[in-house]
Design a protein around this motif. Structure first.
Motif, PDB file in Angstrom:
ATOM      1  N   LYS A  63      11.158   4.237  43.179  1.00 28.36           N
ATOM      2  CA  LYS A  63      12.558   3.385  43.529  1.00 28.36           C
ATOM      3  C   LYS A  63      13.320   3.870  45.080  1.00 28.36           C
ATOM      4  CE  LYS A  63      12.788   0.996  40.317  1.00 28.36           C
ATOM      5  NZ  LYS A  63      12.237  -0.129  40.223  1.00 28.36           N
ATOM      6  N   VAL A  64      12.787   5.454  45.355  1.00 27.00           N
ATOM      7  CA  VAL A  64      13.101   6.138  46.552  1.00 27.00           C
ATOM      8  C   VAL A  64      12.040   5.063  47.879  1.00 27.00           C
ATOM      9  CG1 VAL A  64      12.829   7.872  48.731  1.00 27.00           C
ATOM     10  CG2 VAL A  64      14.179   8.160  46.445  1.00 27.00           C
ATOM     11  N   VAL A 385      17.960   1.184  43.847  1.00 28.37           N
ATOM     12  CA  VAL A 385      18.139   2.971  43.859  1.00 28.37           C
ATOM     13  C   VAL A 385      19.188   2.664  42.802  1.00 28.37           C
ATOM     14  CG1 VAL A 385      19.523   4.383  45.441  1.00 28.37           C
ATOM     15  CG2 VAL A 385      17.199   3.280  46.143  1.00 28.37           C
TER      16      VAL A 385
END
Length: 459
Positions: A63-64, A385
């Motif tokens: 997700k980063v 995120v």
């Protein structure tokens, strides 16, 4: 400064075909958001034997990656719109590649060992995340271009959430059923990944037809460097106070709902004592939204989107907080609290998504058009995120409270502290995050009169 005309877009009532075609895209959104959030951490800890903390880091790392690529995809989508008059190309590319990466994510066998399995899952899920972003970022930008009506946007996004709700039910209940269909966890996860990936891709492909051809866009958008457009996405955070408030609220709420999503499988097995109870939890959470979404649309039309959003947030907070009682008295009553959160969840999905096009329109009036993709790139990054950190928060809670990981086909007793950690990650943690989200929500100042005011050139 010279006058900048706003792009033309439909102001009449949207056709049923447009609404249905756009809403079908949430079949993809619901599947992608639901299955990885529901089973990926569990797949890593209880099928591949990966430690809970490492499993959380894997989901977070993917997700980063979204934070890096989503603004770039948003800028690229704006450039494509300026060059071709449509955002469709990136959406189709994402729809065609996601099924492959999604299936590969759940194709890793336990025999490869925890270390190799963790690396392979990470790489496959990075590919899945990239494909999804190629579709999702331009998809979220479309409502601002399909209509400029305040209530019409609520109607469009309301029906999208109805389909999203059905998709969450389908994937949330059907995914675990597919996983158990073969009687073997290894082939079961693979079957689930293949079937779900194809279904997600089909929904995305159908929705890509909603992207209008020949939409007006400033000519200089195509000439602006990708780097400048990427940086412009972050400048919007400084420039637009309504966007900062809405994004901050939505990010915290995605984190709150992400913790419940990631914790559901653990609650089913270790609190309710039945792994199959995850399907009932999902029905309790999502089914009420099928009825509640039109109600939230009506409430928003009467009181304004921002007030309806506040009501939904408070209802979710109270419903999730009551689940804390399961520390002392677990039982089927949990389904009622989850259903209350489900009613609220319908509003938490439809209302902010209907407010985002208003924020984009407001920015057009003050700063000029051509930035919808940069807005939605930042928005999608914040959303993904938030959901990822929800899974990370659950993984951290499990690690701190002593959760014992295992491989497929083996069982592991859990200490009381780990069971308590599961309950807290499903109750107090999302309630606290929801309470925190009310702070940025109180700073959202746009009202109906700001959106329905006559359009005028930007000086």
């Amino acid at each position: 400064m010279s006058n900048v005309a706003r792009p033309e877009r439909a102001s009449t009532r949207l056709s049923a075909r447009t609404i249905v075609t756009y809403a079908i895209g949430s079949l993809g959104t619901g599947g992608y958001a639901t299955l990885p959030g529901l089973v990926l951490t569990y797949f890593l800890t209880d099928n591949l034997g990966v430690a809970a903390l490492v499993a959380g880091l894997i989901v977070t790392a993917a997700k980063v990656w979204d934070v890096v690529i989503d603004p770039l995809i948003g800028a690229a989508s704006d450039r494509q719109l300026a060059r071709t008059g449509s955002r469709r190309g990136l959406m189709v590319l994402g729809a065609l590649t996601l099924p492959v990466f999604f299936a590969l994510t759940f194709a890793v066998p336990p025999s490869w060992g925890p270390a190799a399995g963790a690396v392979c899952v990470l790489l496959a899920f990075l590919g899945t995340a990239t494909s999804f972003s190629l579709f999702q970022v331009p998809y979220v930008a479309l409502p601002a271009e399909l209509t400029d009506g305040y209530d019409e946007r609520t109607r469009l996004l309301g029906w999208r959430v109805v389909v999203l709700t059905a998709a969450i039910l389908l994937f949330g209940a059907g995914g675990p059923m597919l996983r158990r269909a073969t009687g073997d966890p290894v082939t079961g996860y693979l079957l689930m990944g293949v079937v779900a990936g194809v279904a997600i891709g089909i929904g995305m492909l159908i929705a890509s037809r909603t992207a209008r051809e020949g939409v007006a866009a400033p000519a200089d958008t195509a000439r602006t460097s990708l780097r400048e457009q990427y940086l412009d996405g972050f400048r919007t955070l400084r420039r637009s106070a309504p966007f900062r408030a809405l994004l901050g609220t939505f990010l915290l709420q995605a984190l709150a709902t992400g913790t419940m999503l990631a914790g559901a499988q653990y609650v089913a097995r270790w609190v309710l004592g039945d792994e199959a109870a995850v399907e009932i939890l999902f029905v309790a959470l999502v089914a009420p939204a099928l009825i509640a979404t039109p109600v939230w649309t009506a409430v928003a039309a009467r009181t304004g989107k921002e007030r309806a959003f506040l009501f939904a947030s408070i209802l979710f907070l109270l419903s999730s907080a009551t689940i804390t009682i399961a520390l002392w008295s677990p039982g089927a009553w949990i389904y009622a609290s989850v259903a209350g959160a489900g009613i609220a969840y319908a509003g938490l999905q439809s209302l902010p998504m209907a407010m985002l096009p208003d924020v984009i329109s407001h920015d057009e009036r003050t700063s000029g058009p051509g930035r919808a993709g940069t807005f939605t790139g930042i928005w999608t990054a914040g959303e993904t995120v938030g959901f990822a950190l929800g899974a990370t928060a659950v993984a951290l809670m499990l690690a701190v409270t002593g959760y014992v990981s295992s491989v497929a086909g083996t069982g592991a007793a859990q200490p009381d502290s780990a069971v308590a950690g599961i309950v807290l990650s499903f109750s107090i943690l999302p309630a606290a995050l929801m309470a925190l989200s009310l702070v940025p929500l109180s700073r959202y100042r746009l009202r109906r009169s700001d959106i329905d005011a006559p359009a005028s050139p930007v000086s």
